[in-house]
Design a protein around this motif. Structure first.
Motif, PDB file in Angstrom:
ATOM      1  N   THR A  44       0.834  -1.204   0.000  1.00  0.00           N
ATOM      2  CA  THR A  44       0.000   0.000   0.000  1.00  0.00           C
ATOM      3  C   THR A  44       0.869   1.256   0.000  1.00  0.00           C
ATOM      4  OG1 THR A  44      -1.747  -1.134   1.227  1.00  0.00           O
ATOM      5  CG2 THR A  44      -1.806   1.277   1.212  1.00  0.00           C
ATOM      6  N   LEU A  83      -3.903  10.275  -7.337  1.00  0.00           N
ATOM      7  CA  LEU A  83      -3.810   8.844  -7.060  1.00  0.00           C
ATOM      8  C   LEU A  83      -4.561   8.023  -8.118  1.00  0.00           C
ATOM      9  CD1 LEU A  83      -4.259   8.831  -3.175  1.00  0.00           C
ATOM     10  CD2 LEU A  83      -2.189   8.207  -4.436  1.00  0.00           C
ATOM     11  N   THR A  84      -5.691   8.540  -8.552  1.00  0.00           N
ATOM     12  CA  THR A  84      -6.446   7.848  -9.603  1.00  0.00           C
ATOM     13  C   THR A  84      -5.640   7.779 -10.891  1.00  0.00           C
ATOM     14  OG1 THR A  84      -8.577   8.498  -8.657  1.00  0.00           O
ATOM     15  CG2 THR A  84      -8.553   7.891 -10.989  1.00  0.00           C
ATOM     16  N   ALA A  87      -2.811   5.224 -10.414  1.00  0.00           N
ATOM     17  CA  ALA A  87      -3.318   3.853 -10.467  1.00  0.00           C
ATOM     18  C   ALA A  87      -3.601   3.419 -11.897  1.00  0.00           C
ATOM     19  CB  ALA A  87      -4.576   3.729  -9.602  1.00  0.00           C
ATOM     20  N   ALA A  98      -3.580  -2.036  -9.393  1.00  0.00           N
ATOM     21  CA  ALA A  98      -3.638  -0.907  -8.464  1.00  0.00           C
ATOM     22  C   ALA A  98      -5.074  -0.442  -8.284  1.00  0.00           C
ATOM     23  CB  ALA A  98      -2.788   0.245  -8.979  1.00  0.00           C
ATOM     24  N   ALA A 100      -7.125   2.658  -6.302  1.00  0.00           N
ATOM     25  CA  ALA A 100      -6.944   3.934  -5.598  1.00  0.00           C
ATOM     26  C   ALA A 100      -8.142   4.277  -4.727  1.00  0.00           C
ATOM     27  CB  ALA A 100      -6.714   5.047  -6.609  1.00  0.00           C
ATOM     28  N   THR A 104      -4.949   6.467  -0.639  1.00  0.00           N
ATOM     29  CA  THR A 104      -4.052   5.307  -0.789  1.00  0.00           C
ATOM     30  C   THR A 104      -4.164   4.685  -2.170  1.00  0.00           C
ATOM     31  OG1 THR A 104      -5.686   3.686  -0.036  1.00  0.00           O
ATOM     32  CG2 THR A 104      -4.303   4.734   1.669  1.00  0.00           C
ATOM     33  N   ILE A 105      -3.152   3.905  -2.493  1.00  0.00           N
ATOM     34  CA  ILE A 105      -3.230   2.975  -3.621  1.00  0.00           C
ATOM     35  C   ILE A 105      -2.816   1.608  -3.090  1.00  0.00           C
ATOM     36  CG2 ILE A 105      -2.189   2.240  -5.799  1.00  0.00           C
ATOM     37  CD1 ILE A 105      -1.974   5.076  -6.645  1.00  0.00           C
TER      38      ILE A 105
END
Length: 266
Positions: A44, A83-84, A87, A98, A100, A104-105
């Protein structure tokens, strides 16, 4: 001149019928038994604030760089957007999957097993970090292929049986002396998953026992790999992973661990 005979060789091959007593055997498709399912390694990346240009995230041998250049990950208007985007880039090019969230990812190796534990996870970020230097938690599948003279249980299909298992006893795999053919004539007791084989439920069969047995003991099979041991009829060995083969007993002579014994199925 040789004066003695090695009893183990004189008896015959494991999996053969010992004599011409009445016998019952049926053909099944034989399946391996998985005792431990494979687990995919995971890791993570956790962030507390948005990324900065030139910061990098490396997974395995692939490095993802934030910035506005060709092939770089655009820094979004907020952390969740960045994050998106990261991922999406990982899913398009990496060894992992991945997912997201807002902060977090989560990374999951595409293949189960310990190999995933060596996938490196590093970063050069001010506000984000991985929980470890590599993915972790990957576990290899542990499976036992069909083996001659071991016990099998019914699977969901009435025409398939798996070595060991905790289902209804389907029989002991009889050795027709033909299985070596698939392996370029190298003799083997271990067979490929999905091969057809004959399981006996009545007769006198030669089996290799894991522990010493005495005449009159009942046979118990391992739910893990179908191997055979002896104990007093009615003994509860479920706690150690063994199930009694009803209407069975060892006959004619005692046998030491890893020797051949004659098992009567009746």
């Amino acid at each position: 001149m040789q004066q003695t005979v090695n009893k183990q060789y004189a008896l015959g091959m494991v999996g053969e019928f010992y004599d011409d007593s009445p016998r019952v055997a049926n053909t099944f498709k034989l399946r391996k038994h998985t005792t431990v399912s494979g687990v995919k390694a995971t890791g993570t990346l956790t962030a507390t604030a948005n990324f900065n240009a030139t910061e990098t995230v490396t997974i395995g041998s692939t490095t993802y760089t934030f910035g506005s250049g060709t092939g770089q990950i655009a820094v979004g208007e907020n952390l969740a957007t960045s994050l998106t985007s990261l991922a999406s880039a990982i899913n398009a090019t990496g060894l992992v999957v991945a997912v997201a969230t807002a902060t977090t990812i989560t990374l999951t190796a595409k293949e189960a097993g310990t190999a995933g534990n060596s996938i490196a996870t590093t970063e050069t970020c001010t506000n984000a970090s991985f929980g470890g230097a590599t993915l972790s938690g990957g576990v290899n599948e542990v499976a036992f292929n069909p083996v001659v003279a071991r016990a099998y249980t019914y699977l969901d299909s009435e025409s398939e049986a798996g070595v060991g298992g905790s289902g209804v006893f389907a029989g002991l795999l009889v050795n027709p002396k033909e299985f070596a053919r698939y392996n370029n004539f190298n003799p083997t007791m271990e067979l490929p998953d999905g091969i057809n084989g004959t399981l006996a439920t009545l007769g006198h069969i030669l089996v290799k026992v894991t522990d010493a047995v005495t005449i009159g003991q009942s046979a118990f099979f391992s739910t893990t790999d179908g191997s055979i041991k002896g104990a007093t009829a009615g003994t509860d060995l479920s706690g150690s992973g063994y199930v009694e083969i009803k209407n069975s007993k060892f006959i004619l002579f005692n046998a030491s661990a890893n020797e051949t014994a004659v098992l009567e199925l009746r």
